[in-house]
Design a protein around this motif. Sequence first.
Motif, PDB file in Angstrom:
ATOM      1  N   ALA A  42     -15.276  14.362  75.685  1.00 17.46           N
ATOM      2  CA  ALA A  42     -16.678  13.961  75.564  1.00 17.46           C
ATOM      3  C   ALA A  42     -16.823  12.767  74.620  1.00 17.46           C
ATOM      4  N   GLU A  43     -16.072  12.761  73.530  1.00 16.49           N
ATOM      5  CA  GLU A  43     -16.128  11.631  72.599  1.00 16.49           C
ATOM      6  C   GLU A  43     -15.599  10.364  73.250  1.00 16.49           C
TER       7      GLU A  43
ATOM      8  N   MET B 252     -18.869   4.701  77.500  1.00 19.21           N
ATOM      9  CA  MET B 252     -20.250   4.362  77.891  1.00 19.21           C
ATOM     10  C   MET B 252     -20.818   3.279  76.975  1.00 19.21           C
ATOM     11  N   ARG B 253     -20.547   3.369  75.683  1.00 21.53           N
ATOM     12  CA  ARG B 253     -20.996   2.329  74.747  1.00 21.53           C
ATOM     13  C   ARG B 253     -20.293   1.008  75.039  1.00 21.53           C
TER      14      ARG B 253
ATOM     15  N   GLN C   4     -13.489   1.914  67.709  1.00 22.40           N
ATOM     16  CA  GLN C   4     -14.650   2.312  68.482  1.00 22.40           C
ATOM     17  C   GLN C   4     -15.973   2.057  67.781  1.00 22.40           C
TER      18      GLN C   4
ATOM     19  N   GLN D  64      -9.651  12.189  69.766  1.00 26.14           N
ATOM     20  CA  GLN D  64     -10.994  12.373  70.293  1.00 26.14           C
ATOM     21  C   GLN D  64     -10.996  13.389  71.434  1.00 26.14           C
TER      22      GLN D  64
ATOM     23  N   GLU E 107     -15.619   9.713  76.426  1.00 31.72           N
ATOM     24  CA  GLU E 107     -16.617   9.325  77.418  1.00 31.72           C
ATOM     25  C   GLU E 107     -17.765   8.565  76.759  1.00 31.72           C
ATOM     26  N   SER E 108     -18.192   9.015  75.588  1.00 34.74           N
ATOM     27  CA  SER E 108     -19.248   8.330  74.852  1.00 34.74           C
ATOM     28  C   SER E 108     -18.813   6.924  74.444  1.00 34.74           C
TER      29      SER E 108
END
Length: 124
Positions: free
Chosen positions: A83-84, A90-91, A59, A80, A86-87
């Motif tokens: 929320a991690e 998104m990246r 990641q 993870q 999902e981040s």
Amino acid sequence: FGRPLEQFAAAMDEGIALIHAGLSGQYVGADSALYKFPPVRIYPRPFTTPHPPIFVAGQTDATMKLAAERGLALLLSWHQTHAERESVVMRYDAALAAAGHRGPRPGHVGSACVHIADTREQAV
């Protein structure tokens, strides 16, 4: 593994290309500074065509850029939080857009850690 960090991106990029070619049914060989092996064919041949899905575990921004440029999905880490993850997605989506990818986004998968035993008490 076993490579200086500065060779990582090039080794991963070339390695993914070799895996992709091999899983596509082609003979694949390498004679580069990073990989050396004679042409071989992968057996048994994959059931899915043109090749099975290839997932990239990692990641970092560099790894996601490499995966996005090739249109490959990510193997999201089991440790993870939602929320991690999902981040990370998104990246990845930003890297995918920057790479000019058109069409549907590749489907990512998540890994899980399980314990198997005869009883629940033994498993946990």
